[in-house]
Design a protein around this motif. Structure first.
Motif, mmCIF file in Angstrom:
data_model
loop_
_atom_site.group_PDB
_atom_site.id
_atom_site.type_symbol
_atom_site.label_atom_id
_atom_site.label_comp_id
_atom_site.label_asym_id
_atom_site.label_seq_id
_atom_site.Cartn_x
_atom_site.Cartn_y
_atom_site.Cartn_z
ATOM 1 N N SER A 154 0.833 -1.206 0.000
ATOM 2 C CA SER A 154 0.000 0.000 0.000
ATOM 3 C C SER A 154 0.866 1.254 0.000
ATOM 4 N N LEU A 199 2.518 1.755 -3.476
ATOM 5 C CA LEU A 199 1.564 2.236 -4.479
ATOM 6 C C LEU A 199 1.211 3.701 -4.257
ATOM 7 N N TRP A 200 1.056 4.097 -2.993
ATOM 8 C CA TRP A 200 0.721 5.485 -2.678
ATOM 9 C C TRP A 200 1.912 6.408 -2.934
ATOM 10 N N SER A 242 -4.995 2.728 -2.826
ATOM 11 C CA SER A 242 -3.739 1.993 -2.631
ATOM 12 C C SER A 242 -3.928 0.903 -1.592
#
Length: 484
Positions: A287, A290-291, A301
């Motif tokens: 996460s 992705l963020w 995300s």
């Protein structure tokens, strides 16, 4: 070996297979499509082959552990071969190799497919395809044990089909084998029904809800849509499926103890704590990547990362995005998750977290003995109990052989199909760990159709080895297995 007793059990397997086609038949009648005859003919063939075997040998009920291994291996091969007939008769999958691969993938809860366009397949066959997950998730042979006479040796069949981790966790919780199987199947079906209800409440059709629920709790991955769960682009569906993938990855013994109010046993379960910790770590890392890389906003995300990590960790194989388009760092974490798996005694495959726990704790004990307390006697503990050293050796052996199988299988696939390194290794990992989609040529937006027949047979065997947790499938290659 007691061949007459084996014939009796295989006959029951075929009868159960034929009778279970009643639901796809109903589905075909409802949608009025052209797959009715193919399903009906196969059901007649399965029952026609199984009934005489059961009828002529029903008096033979003695099973030893060797018989259990034989049934576990060849029983799965037999039902996969028979179950592929509807696709061949209908013409959706005309090749026997492809049909066998698709059904072996279904029963072993792998979710690897050779279908290039899933959505053109009639509803009855799609339902049968997903129903193989339902039957294989808890173990087709455990279902057959329910129909065996008491004392026939159902425990031997159960052990042959089960994970070494189940030996480690000692999860036989009801004295009678048949009662154990009924409890397991009851918990399993209850989870599926609850998920169907929740998906329907969110607006998913009853057909799609059933197909996806079969594939979620069994941690399998077949979807009636080419884009899998990503077809809906619906956050509610994603989180419901995440929840039930997580539950499918838990030791089913714990659900029984929850129902009995034995929360202390749940609280001290070492593997559950590690399972939650591993899940949170990898979900958090992917996460964050992705963020940080602006792939999605923060909420999405977390949503996409949690779904994909949970799907791979529990060896389910559902997808909501083409993760090969994600940053390389996120893909590396997903690749690492492929080697982990969830809990022993669940519907998942893979190496299993309990084996990593034992290897880690054993390593810590060795370091303490060598460098800090050479005269101390320090034991490895699991669920607040000391673990037999033989169990630790089993866990280490299981891990090492899995790595050898991945390396050897990757070499075989590069030679037989002349595929690139990433695709070769990923195809072996994804089938051996029963994950389904992988990376490269077998990534989330692709399938296994391009692989040669030799490669498909090899990967089909990998799926069986992974589903039977390796030892049961490999022991038949020992010459001593066939000796008296």
């Amino acid at each position: 070996m007691n061949y007459k007793t084996i014939a009796n059990v295989l006959g029951k397997l075929l009868i159960v297979t034929g009778c279970s086609m009643a639901f796809p038949l109903i589905c075909s009648l409802y949608y009025r499509e052209n797959d009715l005859n193919a399903i009906a003919i196969t059901a007649v063939i399965a029952i026609g082959l199984g009934y005489p075997l059961w009828r002529f040998f029903r008096r033979y009920n003695d099973l030893n552990i060797k018989d259990g291994f034989f049934i576990a291996v060849f029983g799965w091969i037999l039902i996969s071969a028979v179950s592929g007939l509807p696709f061949m008769i209908h013409g959706s999958i005309p090749s026997f190799t492809d049909a066998f691969f698709e059904m072996m993938s279904g029963y072993t809860t792998s979710g690897a497919t050779i279908l290039t366009d899933i959505e053109v397949v009639p509803h009855g066959l799609l339902f049968w395809r997903s129903q193989t997950h339902l039957l294989g998730g808890m173990g087709f042979l455990t279902l057959t044990v329910i129909f065996l006479p008491h004392g026939m040796g159902g425990l031997r069949i159960f052990r042959a089909e089960s994970s070494p981790g189940q030996v480690i966790t000692k999860e036989k919780f009801i004295p009678r084998n048949r009662d154990t199987m009924i409890w397991l199947w009851g918990i399993y079906i209850a989870l599926i029904l609850v998920e169907i209800l929740l998906l329907c409440l969110g607006g998913m059709s009853i057909f799609d809800s059933m197909c996806h629920s079969f594939g979620t709790v069994s941690t399998s991955g077949y979807s009636p849509w080419n884009a899998s769960i990503g077809h809906y682009n619906n956050a509610y569906f994603d989180w419901v499926i995440i929840l039930f993938m997580f539950l499918g990855g838990m030791t089913f013994m714990l659900f029984y103890h929850m129902a009995q109010g034995n929360w202390h046993i749940v609280k001290i379960n070492t593997e559950l704590r590690w399972y939650i910790g591993v899940m949170l770590f990898f979900c958090g890392m992917v996460s964050w990547i992705l963020w940080k890389e602006n792939t999605y906003d923060l909420i999405n995300s977390i949503r996409y990362a949690t779904f994909q990590v949970t799907s791979i960790l529990t060896t389910t194989g559902f997808t909501t995005a083409d993760y090969e388009q994600w940053p390389q760092a996120a893909q590396m974490f997903l690749y690492a998750v492929c080697f982990i798996g969830a809990c022993a005694g669940s519907t998942t495959s893979g190496i299993k977290i309990v084996h990593y726990i034992l290897i880690w704790k054993f390593g810590v004990v060795l370091i303490k003995r060598i460098f800090f307390r050479p005269m101390a006697v320090v034991s490895v503990r699991l669920n607040q109990r000391p673990v037999d050293p033989q169990i630790i050796h089993l866990a280490a052996c299981y891990f090492i052989i899995n790595i050898f199988l991945v390396l050897g299988g990757g070499c075989f696939m590069t030679l037989s199909d002349e595929m690139d390194f990433t695709t070769a290794m990923s195809s072996v990992i994804s089938t051996l760990m029963n994950i389904g989609p992988g990376f490269g040529g077998v990534g989330p937006s692709k399938n296994y159709a391009f692989i040669s027949d030799a490669g498909k047979w090899f990967l089909s065997w990998n799926m069986l080895v992974g589903r039977l947790e390796m030892f049961s499938a490999l022991v038949i290659f020992y010459p001593s297995f066939w000796r008296k």
